[in-house]
Design an enzyme around this catalytic site. Structure first.
Site, short mmCIF file in Angstrom:
data_model
loop_
_atom_site.label_atom_id
_atom_site.label_comp_id
_atom_site.label_asym_id
_atom_site.label_seq_id
_atom_site.Cartn_x
_atom_site.Cartn_y
_atom_site.Cartn_z
CB VAL A 104 -4.16 4.03 -4.36
CG1 VAL A 104 -3.90 4.83 -5.64
CG2 VAL A 104 -5.20 3.08 -4.59
CB ALA A 115 9.13 23.50 -26.72
CD GLN A 123 11.44 11.08 -20.30
OE1 GLN A 123 11.95 12.10 -19.90
NE2 GLN A 123 10.35 10.64 -20.04
CG ASP A 140 13.76 21.23 -25.25
OD1 ASP A 140 14.84 21.37 -25.60
OD2 ASP A 140 12.75 21.18 -26.22
CB CYS A 175 4.75 14.97 -33.44
SG CYS A 175 5.93 13.86 -32.83
CB SER A 186 1.04 13.61 -23.65
OG SER A 186 1.94 14.22 -23.56
CG HIS A 237 9.61 9.18 -26.71
ND1 HIS A 237 8.27 9.26 -26.91
CD2 HIS A 237 9.95 9.98 -25.68
CE1 HIS A 237 7.60 9.84 -25.94
NE2 HIS A 237 8.56 10.11 -25.35
CG ASN A 267 6.95 6.86 -18.37
OD1 ASN A 267 6.87 5.73 -17.63
ND2 ASN A 267 7.37 7.97 -18.02
CE1 TYR A 297 -2.93 -3.08 4.67
CE2 TYR A 297 -1.72 -4.25 2.54
CZ TYR A 297 -1.94 -4.18 4.15
OH TYR A 297 -1.48 -5.10 4.97
CG HIS A 315 3.62 10.39 -34.96
ND1 HIS A 315 4.15 11.17 -34.05
CD2 HIS A 315 2.09 10.36 -34.79
CE1 HIS A 315 3.16 11.77 -33.34
NE2 HIS A 315 1.89 11.20 -33.54
CB CYS A 324 7.59 14.14 -36.63
SG CYS A 324 6.45 12.55 -36.29
CG HIS A 378 12.80 -4.09 -13.79
ND1 HIS A 378 12.47 -5.25 -12.80
CD2 HIS A 378 13.91 -3.58 -13.42
CE1 HIS A 378 13.55 -5.29 -12.04
NE2 HIS A 378 14.47 -4.46 -12.35
CD GLU A 410 16.93 -4.19 -9.25
OE1 GLU A 410 17.86 -3.88 -10.01
OE2 GLU A 410 15.76 -4.05 -9.53
CG HIS A 434 7.50 10.08 -32.72
ND1 HIS A 434 7.37 10.44 -33.97
CD2 HIS A 434 8.72 9.31 -32.48
CE1 HIS A 434 8.51 10.27 -34.44
NE2 HIS A 434 9.13 9.44 -33.87
CG HIS A 488 17.66 -1.70 -13.02
ND1 HIS A 488 16.62 -2.29 -12.39
CD2 HIS A 488 17.58 -0.29 -12.75
CE1 HIS A 488 15.94 -1.14 -11.81
NE2 HIS A 488 16.20 -0.10 -12.36
CG HIS A 514 17.75 -6.81 -14.29
ND1 HIS A 514 18.90 -6.50 -13.44
CD2 HIS A 514 16.84 -6.36 -13.56
CE1 HIS A 514 18.59 -5.76 -12.61
NE2 HIS A 514 17.43 -5.44 -12.62
ZN LIG Z 1 16.29 -4.05 -11.71
#
Ligand SMILES: [Zn+2]
Ligand SMILES: [Zn+2]
Lengths: 389, 389
Positions: B355, B61, B206, B78, B52, B199, B204, B191, B357, B124, B55, B339, B220, B202, B320, B337
């Site tokens: 997707v 990389a 961003q 990176d 990982c 993927s 975390h 995420n 509509y 991890h 870790c 989300h 907003e 661990h 936000h 706040h």
């Molecule tokens: Zn917001």
């Protein structure tokens, strides 16, 4: 010409159709990755599947039986997202402080309408990429007749609609009388592939008609109208098509009637915009020749997509045109075009996710639309799976 | 009170934070489906994974080695989506007709900035759902110190930032000096899960900082400022939190500092909005007590999500707050706040797709936010996987 620099620096691009921005990070597409090599998708589905609810003659969930149709077949979606009739709704009367706040912050509007499902072919195992323009033409004709029959009596395009209905041969399996109450908007769209949540490979699209104008076409219509006001009555998409034709670098393909580009502001890696070259406001204004050109353009996009990663390329696509009930000004601002939003990024299995930063801040892409267009330009010719031995 | 009717009719709801609408089809959630039963996810990952890149002690990389950190650890991504320095870009000068059109239709802005990755834990195999508030607190502290250190010298919250930096113990592994050039906005987001394209399990998040204010927070902020102008200086999210507390039906959970609701305008089936109860403009304004309450609230959301389908629930989440460089008016309009946008719909494997509509016309949902809130209210208590024998 400093635009070459945009191949190398992070920047954002403006989408004049929606007013949104998109973050572009071209340097990221240089990062290393294991070029996944998938076996090309050849398709081994049967031409007829007795368990498919779209195949001719089969029974659907609600018990209805499909007719032995030839190409297109339309029916009302058994689980439509909107109801045709429902109880009237009016927000409760406002009196106390709490009700005042609710009127501001808990706003709702009732929506009625009708949702259709429309098959593209009687064959279970083909896609638009497999279909010749002559096979796609009945789809265009059916779209045109359905759009025409749902236009309001006083619609600016009513004369063109009547003419289209008189000149396109009716297809008893491909049409239904519109609901008695006039609706506001019709969205024709296709979800293709499991990656787009579509579980049935039988080629089909959906047509949702609603009593309201949805957000995305409303936003586009407002932007198109504004451009006309600000630029002496010129049309945004006419100007844009002219500009892209002159530049060439984002053009994927074109014929006399339509231009296919990876738009300057594309969000999805291989997003494509199909633009009518002259001022066509809705399907009913296409001439017979233009319907053929449109069929050819749609097939061309689908085939290039499949050739790109040698797979049955997933996407959502849809037509934007004049609302089925609209003012003279709205119709005039409308410019017939079709969006293709495909999720694939690098191979048949490596997709782009619209998550995280995209949801919280701003959509982001790595490869530039110019790079995408270049790759799609090279994907012409025969459909790859017809060449496999 | 006619709002009960909204359980039954198709309607659209207005999102006052963005100005967007969402189509709600509650009758559709009554359609039959095979309630997929997945085996509950128990997690069988090791506490340390030598492969990982997050870790402690491992090599990344680009060759850098992670320190033997205790809880949070920050480093510059990176493969950042934006570069810190790059060639200057100015659109080419406009002369001929084609250049005029390009100035209108091919608009680009350069974007610089810096993207960080920040671990939540040295372990991890944990997620926020597994972490006690005391374990989440260091994450909140690190977020606060990073936000504080990136605020402009003249920022309206500069005094609060200095106070926060003086009172929160520094973490040498959890901070980096900000870039020399002042940036405009910082987006903290997570995420989680393969369904969100992440993927590495661990834990975390961003942190992307940019020289521009991205579209979503810009929208907003404009809506929040407009509400204040139109309603005598009142705050939209203060009014909204008060209204939802009184109504109760969309409330998932709350403590003294924070309210967790499925917002009236939610797009994702189990979307959640975490709102500060008092006027907190940015992380640096949270008191020590409020940081603990925030940690508790975040853990509560994550645990309820996991309990809902007995799985490690995927989502994108993000904060936000006031931009890191902003006017007095922008700071004043900001209301802290967070989300949470999770994709799951009915089980650990049945997800909602945005997707067709949704992309072409308007986002659409089946279950109502009231139904979602009711289910999340019932998911409290111990984390399900701690109860498995
Ligand atoms: Zn917001
Ligand atoms: Zn459009």
């Amino acid at each position: 010409m400093s635009d070459k620099l945009l191949d190398d620096i992070s920047h954002r691009r403006y989408n004049p159709l929606t007013g949104d921005w998109i973050l572009v990070s071209p340097h990221r597409s240089k990062r290393p990755w294991q070029g996944q090599q998938e076996a090309p998708f050849r398709g081994d589905l049967p031409g007829y599947d007795p368990t498919c609810y779209l195949c001719p003659g089969n029974q659907r969930a609600q018990g209805d039986q499909n007719p032995p149709y030839q190409n297109t077949f339309v029916f009302v979606n058994d689980y439509s997202a909107v109801k045709e009739t429902q109880q009237d709704y009016a927000p409760s009367s406002r009196s106390s402080d709490g009700e005042d706040l609710a009127a501001r912050l808990l706003q709702a509007q009732p929506v009625t309408g009708r949702c259709y499902v429309l098959t593209f072919s009687a064959k279970h195992n083909v896609t638009l990429a497999d279909m010749a323009p002559a096979d796609i033409l009945p789809v265009i004709q059916t779209w045109t007749r359905i759009y025409a029959s749902h236009l309001s009596a006083s619609h600016p395009l009513r004369p063109q609609a009547d003419k289209a209905l008189a000149s396109i041969p009716p297809n008893p399996d491909g049409e239904l009388a519109p609901p008695p109450r006039q609706l506001r908007y019709m969205q024709i769209f296709e979800n293709k592939g499991a990656a787009m949540g579509c579980s049935n490979p039988h080629p089909h699209c959906q047509i949702w008609t609603t009593s309201v104008l949805p957000d995305e076409p409303a936003r586009e219509l407002a932007q198109l109208a504004r451009y006309r006001r600000e630029h002496g009555g010129q049309h945004l998409l006419e100007d844009y098509a002219r500009l892209e034709t002159a530049r060439g670098e984002r053009v994927v393909w074109q014929n006399d009637g339509f231009l296919v580009v990876c738009p300057w502001w594309a969000t999805w890696p291989f997003e494509v915009l199909l633009i009518a070259k002259r001022h066509v406001r809705g399907l009913v204004e296409l001439t017979e020749e233009e319907r053929k050109q449109f069929a050819e353009a749609v097939g061309e996009v689908a085939r290039r997509y499949d050739n790109l990663f040698e797979t049955s390329f997933p996407y959502s696509s849809g037509i934007h045109q004049a609302p089925i009930d609209c003012t003279e000004e709205e119709a005039e601002a409308s410019w017939f075009h079709m969006h293709f939003y495909p999720p694939l990024l690098r191979s048949a299995t490596v997709r782009k996710f619209l998550v995280g930063y995209e949801l919280l801040a701003e959509p982001q892409r790595d490869i530039t639309p110019e790079q995408a267009a270049e790759r799609l330009r090279k994907c012409g010719g025969e459909l790859y799976r017809n060449l496999l031995s």
